[in-house]
Scaffold this active site. Structure first.
Site, short mmCIF file in Angstrom:
data_model
loop_
_atom_site.label_atom_id
_atom_site.label_comp_id
_atom_site.label_asym_id
_atom_site.label_seq_id
_atom_site.Cartn_x
_atom_site.Cartn_y
_atom_site.Cartn_z
N ASP A 154 -12.38 5.00 7.61
CA ASP A 154 -12.02 6.17 6.80
C ASP A 154 -13.24 6.73 6.09
O ASP A 154 -13.41 7.95 5.99
CB ASP A 154 -10.95 5.79 5.77
CG ASP A 154 -9.57 6.32 6.15
OD1 ASP A 154 -9.48 7.50 6.55
OD2 ASP A 154 -8.60 5.56 6.08
N ARG A 181 0.85 -1.19 0.00
CA ARG A 181 0.00 0.00 0.00
C ARG A 181 0.88 1.24 0.00
O ARG A 181 1.63 1.48 0.94
CB ARG A 181 -0.94 0.01 1.20
CG ARG A 181 -1.87 1.24 1.20
CD ARG A 181 -3.12 1.08 2.04
NE ARG A 181 -2.87 0.95 3.46
CZ ARG A 181 -3.81 1.01 4.40
NH1 ARG A 181 -5.08 1.18 4.04
NH2 ARG A 181 -3.52 0.86 5.67
N GLU A 212 -12.86 4.32 0.11
CA GLU A 212 -12.95 4.81 1.49
C GLU A 212 -13.21 6.31 1.55
O GLU A 212 -13.20 6.89 2.65
CB GLU A 212 -11.66 4.47 2.25
CG GLU A 212 -10.41 5.02 1.60
CD GLU A 212 -9.12 4.54 2.25
OE1 GLU A 212 -9.21 3.84 3.27
OE2 GLU A 212 -8.05 4.87 1.73
#
Length: 730
Positions: free
Chosen positions: A465, A342, A437
């Site tokens: 989020d 990520r 998100e």
């Protein structure tokens, strides 16, 4: 390349020597990329794309300002959903939906395209955690049950300091029941006395003298050891392997009628090695520590010395599991997860590199170049063959977080186009995971997927989020409902269904994962076993878990539910309601008592302080933080964002004032200090609130929460972490 002061000039970039040396001496050797080529490409990409990056961030702020104004002008009128939706279209927040299409992602590994199973997210800055996650492909079901509350301690089955046979018998009974349901015999697994391989099939000799086989002979994959006395029987359910371990000399196996010593499950199938929400990387030193671990994983040489029970050993990546197929031919099963990385989103910059104008370089661009170069050690490039130990298909998987809408996804796609061209990689070698998100991504998800239709290998929902962005986006709409009520709000259910619906519409089946979010309570595995089966039932072929143990237990859900069948059923239902997603979770007539308000603030403040104090002062980006009731919760910046934004909303709308926020923060800081009293590296916040960098950071996240870009916590955290490094040398 020239050195200026304590920085090195590389092309148009001014680079911290720590990062420059790491790239030149550790990353690039073995990739076929020369240092001059790398830094020249880096310079060109930064020069060409930084302004576009900046303009995308400015567009976020412009849209937010328009929404704030729209809500403020109507604060004394009844909310009109139709007018609101029309306005979102007018300002370009909600974009027109194009024609139907299917993604065209190629060279996707089976762990993404075919196998449904658990996914770990781990801070790559911690080598031990990263190795544990990488090696979590297989897990002991016996250990996972025995060591957690998945097995009740009732009836004398307490864990205790040593082995408890009562508890062990409960574990074995649970596992036998699991085998009966997952890989049933033409008989009962509890009655098995011997397992052998005969004529290419599994034979089980039973207590009554009969010999039976599997109800479905296709579930037999192979074995370990010899046919007449195997060490393990390899079976398969819904694409996941399991190994029935046979060892009559072991403490468990010697007392088992069939000699079964364990049942090992193929557990975590993929893992996200995280450079974002779960780490605290604010400068070159931090970034290199994280990048170096990713490099070790891609080269296969990451190792970490671990001490347990007075014994020290070196933890490395596990080798493949050697088995024999039913016909006796040799084979191997993977012992490592497929690793994704990520990267950071589009917002943040990092002082590790400055551009030609002296600005900090956008961290997402930096991550794209460095992590892709590192991945060449696995995927190969040109004459460099690559190990192909992570991706057999020669692909790299980048999860890209916190993107707002199709333009930002297109920008991520453009970055990787440029990186691939610079390094000579085939187009679309880098696959993208789109984290759904942010609200503007949710409502435009189909067009977000279209913007990277040849790269998409992953979409998922992230409640925390997404809720933080929901609160910030609609900050002026009114007072938000209590945080605990958010999961029952109308928009949440629609959002979760919408993600799956759109993913299926866009042809993700067989090409990409559709994922669901984290189970945040790592000590509550019984509750996880009861509740998290909802994720595969919802059509998600992966979902996040907080530990390898949790992955082993969650894997049992994918034995129970065949996600491919669920997805076929879902594909025939109508889409989730966009209007429901746009329903704003404001409290229309709040009648909360002062005690209820106090409880909400206490919980939020304790959560914020418990996480921030470790992030800012110890550089710990993800940890199990005890809540106000001392229940350990996995906290990262996503959980922080929702708590901080929720309090900022209540403060903004006058339900509480700043004095009450400060009083609650100070009172809860003492609670957090007490919870961390046993940590020798911990600095108490309550000794001097004004001098505590962590306390001031937590306070700023709330008091200044409304003005933070998209409600993100990173700008304040990074600033305060750098300050803490200066003040404490931390």
């Amino acid at each position: 390349m020239t050195q200026s002061g304590n920085r090195i000039q590389a092309g148009t970039l001014s680079v911290d020597p720590i990062l420059h040396t790491f790239v030149n001496t550790e990353v690039l050797p073995g990739t076929g990329i020369e240092a001059d080529t790398f830094w020249s490409a880096f310079s060109a990409i930064v020069d060409d794309l930084s302004d576009k990056n900046r303009s995308l961030i400015e567009k976020r702020e412009d849209l937010q300002a328009k929404l704030d104004t729209w809500h403020s002008e109507r604060k004394d009128t009844e909310f009109d959903p139709a007018s609101y939706k029309a306005y979102l279209k007018e300002i370009g927040y909600l974009v027109p939906e194009g024609e139907p299409f299917s993604v065209e992602t190629e060279n996707v590994d089976e762990e993404i395209a075919e196998i449904a199973g658990p996914q770990l997210v781990v801070p790559v800055m911690n080598a031990r955690y990263a190795l544990n996650a990488a090696n979590a492909r297989w897990g002991s079901l016996y250990d996972a049950l025995y060591g957690t509350d998945a097995i009740s301690e009732e009836g004398g089955a307490d864990k205790g300091p040593g082995y408890n046979k009562v508890r062990g018998d409960k574990v074995i009974a649970w596992a036998r029941d699991f085998l009966n349901k997952s890989v049933p015999l033409a008989g009962d697994w509890t009655e098995v006395r011997k397992l052998v391989v005969e004529a290419g099939t599994l034979r089980a000799d039973m207590a009554d003298g009969q010999s039976v086989g599997l109800s479905d002979s296709d579930q037999f994959v192979g074995y370990r050891g010899e046919t007449a006395s195997p060490d393990g029987i390899i079976l398969n359910r819904n694409g996941l392997h399991l190994d029935v371990v046979i060892d009559r000399t072991s403490p468990i196996g010697e007392g088992d009628p069939a000699g079964i010593a364990d049942v090992r499950l193929e557990a975590a199938i993929t893992s996200i090695m995280d450079l974002e929400d779960s780490i605290a990387a604010v400068d070159a030193e931090d970034k290199v520590e994280a990048y170096r671990n990713w490099l070790g994983l891609m080269k296969g040489d990451l190792a970490e010395e671990v001490t347990k029970g007075g014994n020290t050993f070196t933890r490395k990546l596990n080798p493949p599991v050697s088995i024999k197929h039913a016909d006796g031919s040799n084979a191997e099963l993977k012992a490592q997860v497929l690793m994704l990385v990520r990267n950071v989103g589009h917002l943040m910059t990092n002082p590790a590199i400055h551009d030609s104008k002296g600005n900090e370089v956008f961290e997402g661009i930096m991550d794209a170049l460095v992590t892709t170069a590192i991945s060449i050690h696995d995927v190969g490039c040109g004459s460099v063959k690559g190990r192909r130990a992570n991706s057999a298909k020669g692909s790299m998987y980048v999860v890209k977080p916190k993107m707002h809408g199709p333009e930002e996804v297109a920008f991520a796609n453009e970055i990787f186009n440029r990186v691939e061209a610079a390094f000579g990689l085939p187009a679309n070698t880098v696959k993208i995971g789109i984290m759904d998100e942010e609200r503007r991504t949710t409502v435009n998800l189909k067009e977000c997927i279209r913007a990277a239709s040849k790269r998409v290998a992953f979409i998922n929902t992230g409640f925390l989020d997404r809720t933080g962005d929901e609160i910030h986006t609609s900050m002026e709409a009114g007072l938000m409902i209590r945080k605990g009520d958010m999961k029952a709000s109308r928009w949440i259910a629609a959002y979760e269904d919408w993600n799956v619906d759109i993913g299926l519409e866009c042809g993700l089946v067989g090409r990409a994962q559709i994922g669901k979010g984290m189970w945040a309570m790592p000590d509550l595995m019984a509750a996880m076993l009861e509740q998290k089966i909802g994720h595969p039932k919802a059509g998600a072929n992966t979902a996040w878990v907080p530990s390898p143990t949790a992955a082993t237990l969650h894997a049992t859900h994918y034995h129970t539910i065949k996600v491919a069948d669920v997805q076929k059923e879902i594909a025939n239902r109508g889409r989730a309601d966009l209007d429901a997603i746009l329903d704003i979770p404001v409290a229309s007539r709040p009648n909360w008592s002062d005690e209820e308000i106090r409880s909400e603030l206490d919980n939020n403040c304790q959560s914020v302080l418990g996480y921030v104090v470790r992030w800012v002062e110890q550089g710990i980006g993800c940890s199990k933080v005890p809540d106000i009731n001392d229940v350990g919760l996995m906290e990262d910046r996503a959980t922080l964002r929702i708590s901080a934004q929720h309090m900022a909303n209540w403060l903004h709308h006058g339900l509480v004032d700043e004095a009450r926020i400060v009083e609650t923060m100070q009172r809860m800081a003492k609670v957090v200090d007490g919870q961390n009293a046993g940590d020798p590296a911990y600095r108490a916040m309550s000794g001097d609130f004004n001098k505590s960098v962590a306390f001031q950071a937590a306070l700023d996240l709330v008091i200044k929460g409304r003005e933070q870009p998209s409600g993100y916590t990173e700008p304040i955290l990074h600033q305060k972490r750098l300050e803490a490094k200066q003040v404490y040398g931390a």
